[in-house]
Design a protein around this motif. Sequence first.
Motif, PDB file in Angstrom:
ATOM      1  N   THR A 176       0.830  -1.206   0.000  1.00  0.00           N
ATOM      2  CA  THR A 176       0.000   0.000   0.000  1.00  0.00           C
ATOM      3  C   THR A 176       0.866   1.258   0.000  1.00  0.00           C
ATOM      4  O   THR A 176       0.635   2.189  -0.783  1.00  0.00           O
ATOM      5  N   GLU A 177       1.864   1.299   0.871  1.00  0.00           N
ATOM      6  CA  GLU A 177       2.729   2.478   0.963  1.00  0.00           C
ATOM      7  C   GLU A 177       3.524   2.692  -0.319  1.00  0.00           C
ATOM      8  O   GLU A 177       3.642   3.835  -0.796  1.00  0.00           O
ATOM      9  N   GLU A 178       4.071   1.638  -0.885  1.00  0.00           N
ATOM     10  CA  GLU A 178       4.860   1.791  -2.110  1.00  0.00           C
ATOM     11  C   GLU A 178       3.976   2.183  -3.288  1.00  0.00           C
ATOM     12  O   GLU A 178       4.396   2.965  -4.148  1.00  0.00           O
ATOM     13  N   THR A 179       2.750   1.681  -3.309  1.00  0.00           N
ATOM     14  CA  THR A 179       1.810   2.087  -4.357  1.00  0.00           C
ATOM     15  C   THR A 179       1.433   3.554  -4.177  1.00  0.00           C
ATOM     16  O   THR A 179       1.333   4.295  -5.159  1.00  0.00           O
ATOM     17  N   GLY A 180       1.248   3.980  -2.943  1.00  0.00           N
ATOM     18  CA  GLY A 180       0.979   5.393  -2.674  1.00  0.00           C
ATOM     19  C   GLY A 180       2.109   6.277  -3.164  1.00  0.00           C
ATOM     20  O   GLY A 180       1.885   7.326  -3.779  1.00  0.00           O
ATOM     21  N   LYS A 181       3.343   5.843  -2.931  1.00  0.00           N
ATOM     22  CA  LYS A 181       4.498   6.606  -3.429  1.00  0.00           C
ATOM     23  C   LYS A 181       4.474   6.665  -4.954  1.00  0.00           C
ATOM     24  O   LYS A 181       4.785   7.707  -5.548  1.00  0.00           O
ATOM     25  N   ALA A 182       4.121   5.548  -5.576  1.00  0.00           N
ATOM     26  CA  ALA A 182       4.046   5.512  -7.045  1.00  0.00           C
ATOM     27  C   ALA A 182       2.981   6.473  -7.555  1.00  0.00           C
ATOM     28  O   ALA A 182       3.167   7.127  -8.587  1.00  0.00           O
ATOM     29  N   LEU A 183       1.863   6.578  -6.834  1.00  0.00           N
ATOM     30  CA  LEU A 183       0.812   7.511  -7.237  1.00  0.00           C
ATOM     31  C   LEU A 183       1.296   8.953  -7.171  1.00  0.00           C
ATOM     32  O   LEU A 183       0.839   9.803  -7.934  1.00  0.00           O
ATOM     33  N   HIS A 184       2.216   9.222  -6.269  1.00  0.00           N
ATOM     34  CA  HIS A 184       2.791  10.566  -6.169  1.00  0.00           C
ATOM     35  C   HIS A 184       3.812  10.830  -7.287  1.00  0.00           C
ATOM     36  O   HIS A 184       4.204  11.979  -7.498  1.00  0.00           O
TER      37      HIS A 184
END
Length: 106
Positions: A61-69
């Motif tokens: 979840t956190e790494e996907t959130g970073k990717a969204l940024h």
Amino acid sequence: LQPQSLTTSTPCTLSIMSLSELMQDLQASVQTVVNLEGKLKDEKLINALKNVLKTAKIGVTEETGKALHRLDESKPSIDTVKELIQGIPDAMSCTNGSYLLPIQLA
């Protein structure tokens, strides 16, 4: 005598496996324990694996959130972004260093 691995992967082969191969290997390992949960009667193992999986879920979840940024850098298609968000909706709640949500940067 060295103990033999019960899975097909070793620390050496894990580093060269693709994301898909890693997922399949992990899924097979976890599914084995899930299938044997009632027979094992080992709450320490079950609780430890729950914690491992929770940690993995948080990491994804956190790494996907970073990717969204970083969408401005990676420039995926809108359909790809939609699919990513539908598959991992909690990633939309991950803030960046400025406490902004991915939607606030879009």
